[in-house]
Scaffold this motif. Structure first.
Motif, PDB file in Angstrom:
ATOM      1  N   THR A   1     -13.583  -1.159   0.369  1.00  0.00           N
ATOM      2  CA  THR A   1     -13.799  -0.082   1.324  1.00  0.00           C
ATOM      3  C   THR A   1     -13.249   1.214   0.775  1.00  0.00           C
ATOM      4  N   VAL A   2     -13.490   2.305   1.460  1.00  0.00           N
ATOM      5  CA  VAL A   2     -12.981   3.611   1.050  1.00  0.00           C
ATOM      6  C   VAL A   2     -11.670   3.849   1.770  1.00  0.00           C
ATOM      7  N   SER A   3     -10.666   4.313   1.028  1.00  0.00           N
ATOM      8  CA  SER A   3      -9.348   4.527   1.612  1.00  0.00           C
ATOM      9  C   SER A   3      -9.420   5.581   2.697  1.00  0.00           C
ATOM     10  N   MET A   4      -8.794   5.312   3.829  1.00  0.00           N
ATOM     11  CA  MET A   4      -8.754   6.263   4.933  1.00  0.00           C
ATOM     12  C   MET A   4      -7.865   7.453   4.602  1.00  0.00           C
ATOM     13  N   THR A   5      -6.915   7.271   3.679  1.00  0.00           N
ATOM     14  CA  THR A   5      -5.983   8.348   3.349  1.00  0.00           C
ATOM     15  C   THR A   5      -6.550   9.319   2.320  1.00  0.00           C
ATOM     16  N   LYS A   6      -7.653   8.941   1.682  1.00  0.00           N
ATOM     17  CA  LYS A   6      -8.262   9.743   0.623  1.00  0.00           C
ATOM     18  C   LYS A   6      -7.263  10.029  -0.496  1.00  0.00           C
ATOM     19  N   ALA A   7      -6.351   9.081  -0.692  1.00  0.00           N
ATOM     20  CA  ALA A   7      -5.371   9.183  -1.775  1.00  0.00           C
ATOM     21  C   ALA A   7      -4.541  10.452  -1.691  1.00  0.00           C
ATOM     22  N   GLN A   8      -4.183  10.832  -0.435  1.00  0.00           N
ATOM     23  CA  GLN A   8      -3.433  12.073  -0.249  1.00  0.00           C
ATOM     24  C   GLN A   8      -1.980  11.948  -0.695  1.00  0.00           C
ATOM     25  N   SER A   9      -1.404  10.738  -0.616  1.00  0.00           N
ATOM     26  CA  SER A   9      -0.002  10.587  -0.990  1.00  0.00           C
ATOM     27  C   SER A   9       0.132  10.462  -2.498  1.00  0.00           C
ATOM     28  N   ASP A  10       1.364  10.589  -3.005  1.00  0.00           N
ATOM     29  CA  ASP A  10       1.616  10.444  -4.437  1.00  0.00           C
ATOM     30  C   ASP A  10       1.404   9.005  -4.901  1.00  0.00           C
ATOM     31  N   ASP A  11       1.598   8.088  -4.000  1.00  0.00           N
ATOM     32  CA  ASP A  11       1.450   6.671  -4.349  1.00  0.00           C
ATOM     33  C   ASP A  11       0.653   5.981  -3.245  1.00  0.00           C
ATOM     34  N   PRO A  12      -0.651   6.166  -3.242  1.00  0.00           N
ATOM     35  CA  PRO A  12      -1.470   5.642  -2.148  1.00  0.00           C
ATOM     36  C   PRO A  12      -1.573   4.124  -2.158  1.00  0.00           C
ATOM     37  N   VAL A  13      -1.952   3.588  -1.017  1.00  0.00           N
ATOM     38  CA  VAL A  13      -2.171   2.155  -0.892  1.00  0.00           C
ATOM     39  C   VAL A  13      -3.491   1.808  -1.557  1.00  0.00           C
ATOM     40  N   ILE A  14      -3.440   0.839  -2.465  1.00  0.00           N
ATOM     41  CA  ILE A  14      -4.639   0.468  -3.209  1.00  0.00           C
ATOM     42  C   ILE A  14      -5.330  -0.742  -2.597  1.00  0.00           C
ATOM     43  N   MET A  15      -4.554  -1.572  -1.863  1.00  0.00           N
ATOM     44  CA  MET A  15      -5.117  -2.735  -1.196  1.00  0.00           C
ATOM     45  C   MET A  15      -4.158  -3.220  -0.124  1.00  0.00           C
ATOM     46  N   LYS A  16      -4.676  -4.045   0.763  1.00  0.00           N
ATOM     47  CA  LYS A  16      -3.842  -4.723   1.748  1.00  0.00           C
ATOM     48  C   LYS A  16      -4.119  -6.221   1.677  1.00  0.00           C
ATOM     49  N   ILE A  17      -3.045  -6.999   1.578  1.00  0.00           N
ATOM     50  CA  ILE A  17      -3.155  -8.450   1.522  1.00  0.00           C
ATOM     51  C   ILE A  17      -2.516  -9.001   2.782  1.00  0.00           C
ATOM     52  N   ASN A  18      -3.353  -9.592   3.642  1.00  0.00           N
ATOM     53  CA  ASN A  18      -2.880 -10.081   4.932  1.00  0.00           C
ATOM     54  C   ASN A  18      -2.206  -8.969   5.730  1.00  0.00           C
ATOM     55  N   GLY A  19      -2.731  -7.757   5.601  1.00  0.00           N
ATOM     56  CA  GLY A  19      -2.184  -6.616   6.319  1.00  0.00           C
ATOM     57  C   GLY A  19      -1.026  -5.933   5.630  1.00  0.00           C
ATOM     58  N   ASN A  20      -0.507  -6.523   4.539  1.00  0.00           N
ATOM     59  CA  ASN A  20       0.628  -5.934   3.828  1.00  0.00           C
ATOM     60  C   ASN A  20       0.131  -4.961   2.760  1.00  0.00           C
ATOM     61  N   PRO A  21       0.576  -3.710   2.802  1.00  0.00           N
ATOM     62  CA  PRO A  21       0.090  -2.722   1.842  1.00  0.00           C
ATOM     63  C   PRO A  21       0.638  -2.945   0.433  1.00  0.00           C
ATOM     64  N   VAL A  22      -0.223  -2.694  -0.551  1.00  0.00           N
ATOM     65  CA  VAL A  22       0.166  -2.718  -1.959  1.00  0.00           C
ATOM     66  C   VAL A  22      -0.131  -1.347  -2.533  1.00  0.00           C
ATOM     67  N   THR A  23       0.874  -0.712  -3.130  1.00  0.00           N
ATOM     68  CA  THR A  23       0.676   0.645  -3.637  1.00  0.00           C
ATOM     69  C   THR A  23       0.010   0.632  -5.004  1.00  0.00           C
ATOM     70  N   ARG A  24      -0.523   1.786  -5.334  1.00  0.00           N
ATOM     71  CA  ARG A  24      -1.177   1.927  -6.636  1.00  0.00           C
ATOM     72  C   ARG A  24      -0.182   1.710  -7.773  1.00  0.00           C
ATOM     73  N   SER A  25       1.045   2.206  -7.600  1.00  0.00           N
ATOM     74  CA  SER A  25       2.035   2.079  -8.668  1.00  0.00           C
ATOM     75  C   SER A  25       2.368   0.622  -8.952  1.00  0.00           C
ATOM     76  N   GLU A  26       2.398  -0.213  -7.911  1.00  0.00           N
ATOM     77  CA  GLU A  26       2.676  -1.627  -8.131  1.00  0.00           C
ATOM     78  C   GLU A  26       1.541  -2.282  -8.905  1.00  0.00           C
ATOM     79  N   PHE A  27       0.306  -1.961  -8.525  1.00  0.00           N
ATOM     80  CA  PHE A  27      -0.842  -2.523  -9.232  1.00  0.00           C
ATOM     81  C   PHE A  27      -0.864  -2.041 -10.675  1.00  0.00           C
TER      82      PHE A  27
END
Length: 468
Positions: A4-30
């Motif tokens: 899907t397309v991120s609702m935040t439009k990658a506005q933060s410095d470290d946006p959420v890249i995915m959610k696993i069971n509702g738990n956010p995973v940031t781009r930096s972790e990936f």
């Protein structure tokens, strides 16, 4: 998996890249995981899109481990804390702390040495046992006096020490000892040595280990701290001074909290504080934390489960027998070496009615159960080239064998398997690996049905392309 397309439009410095069971995973972790597992020295490098599925599977397993409450196990907590502490404990120590400890060692040593200073001596020792007879003692004294007279007449101390001294540590160095300080050696030796000036030699001196002739090579006062600082620091570093400093500081901090904090609480807080300011450390600690959970849940659901599931292994083998056919024949049996001809048949009779995997124990208890080894055995499933004796005696190859010393009679026992194994036990390692792979795929499929997965495609496209 939902792209899907991120609702935040990658506005933060470290946006959420995915959610696993509702738990956010940031781009930096990936990114941390992707870049670490796809560095230049990795042979099977993955594209970002290829890596997404692997990463999602990994995170799903971690979620399953949390659901199984594996993070509450005392064994997990202990192992994770041990790793975390390896990263955090060193930060409690500053170089000034180590220098302060070195200063303490210096001052204590300086006080112990006092005005007597340090001595550099050589000695010739004529060893005498503590309970030696008067005759032995007198014999040693006379020898010592004789050597002393030779030295007085101009004999070379170093050469005589190498020839006659019975202190093996110093004799090879011409009798020379390391720098000594008060209280470091035998009282009788010390008293006599400290009475000498540089260049002087003592008469034979009796100590609990024998007679010494002592030559004073040099004397000096204890050097200033700055001269010895680096050597002292090396010495205390090698003996774990930093760990002792950390323990002391943690105990002081826990005491200052009036019992509200334990050592572990303090280390946990420190880890959180450091992780907030150091993304690399944060990812490293999380990687180890989740890696421990992944190992435990995978062991329970796949690895250990498959290894112990005898019925499952057998059923999997029976269903996939063609996968385990061989291009070359195998010999399932043993080559053995005996001293007596009668033992050739005795060995065969010993194992002929028992399962193949029990042969080794039966042979050991029957033939090699005491200090005398009657037979030597090499057991296994052999293909051509694995064993020279099997090659020659079973596969009829013109091969040179090296006779087993002391066991002149060679024999083989077993059977030839032309294309396929008898049972899954014959290829257990391969069957287990394949069975584990099947269980893994089934488990991942179940996890993907059980837990929701959302991947934000627009953020995924920015991996390693944004300004860090």
């Amino acid at each position: 998996m939902l792209l899907t397309v991120s609702m935040t439009k990658a506005q933060s410095d470290d946006p959420v890249i995915m959610k696993i069971n509702g738990n956010p995973v940031t781009r930096s972790e990936f990114e941390y995981s992707y870049n670490k597992n796809n560095s230049d020295d990795v042979i099977d490098k993955k594209t970002i899109d290829e890596y997404v599925d692997l990463f999602v599977n990994y995170k799903l397993k971690v979620v399953a481990a949390y659901d199984a409450k594996l993070d509450t196990l005392s064994s997990f907590k202990k192992e994770f804390a041990m790793y975390r502490d390896q990263q955090i404990r060193p930060t409690f120590v500053e170089d000034s702390d180590v220098v302060a400890e070195a200063r303490k060692v210096y001052e204590n040593t300086k006080e112990r040495i006092g005005t007597k200073g340090l001595i550099k001596a050589s000695h010739i020792l004529l060893y005498v046992e503590q309970k030696a007879s008067k005759e032995k003692l007198e014999e040693a004294r006379l020898r010592a006096d004789s050597i002393y007279e030779v030295l007085k007449a101009g004999g070379d101390f170093a050469e005589l020490a190498k020839k006659y001294s019975q202190d093996p540590g110093s004799a090879k160095n011409g009798g020379e000892l390391p720098w000594l300080q008060p209280g470091q050696t035998l009282k009788e030796f010390e008293t006599a040595a400290y009475a000498l000036q540089k260049g002087e030699m003592s008469r034979p001196v009796l100590s609990p280990v024998g007679y010494h002739i002592i030559l004073m090579k040099d004397r000096k006062q204890f050097e200033p701290f700055d001269t010895l600082k680096n050597d002292i620091i090396k010495f205390i570093e090698a003996r774990g001074v930093r760990e002792r400093i950390v323990d002391k500081k943690l105990d002081e901090m826990a005491k200052a909290s009036d019992g509200k904090l334990t050592r572990d609480d303090i280390l946990s807080q420190k880890a959180e504080e450091m992780s907030e300011n150091d993304p690399e450390l944060k990812n490293l600690i999380r990687e180890y934390h989740d890696g421990l959970l992944l190992y435990e849940i995978s062991n329970r659901m796949v690895w250990d489960k498959a290894a112990k599931d005898e019925e499952g292994l057998k059923a999997y083998f029976d269903k996939n027998k063609k996968r385990y056919y061989w291009e070359q024949p195998r010999y399932k049996g043993m080559v053995y070496h005996v001293k007596q001809k009668d033992d050739v048949k005795a060995v065969q009779d010993c194992v002929k009615d028992i399962p193949f995997d029990k042969w080794a124990d039966k042979l050991r208890t029957t033939f090699n159960n005491d200090s005398v080894l009657r037979i030597r055995v090499e057991k296994g499933i052999f293909k051509e080239g694995d064993n020279a004796f099997i090659d020659k005696m079973v596969f009829k190859k013109d091969t040179t064998v090296t006779q087993v010393k002391g066991y002149p009679i060679d024999a083989v026992y077993g059977k030839l398997l032309k294309k396929k194994p008898d049972s899954y036990e014959d290829v257990r390692g391969q069957v287990t690996a394949d069975y584990q792979d099947m269980l893994e795929k089934q488990w991942v499929a179940e996890l993907r049905k059980k837990y929701s997965v959302e991947v934000y495609k627009d953020v995924l496209e920015t991996v390693n392309k944004h300004n860090k």
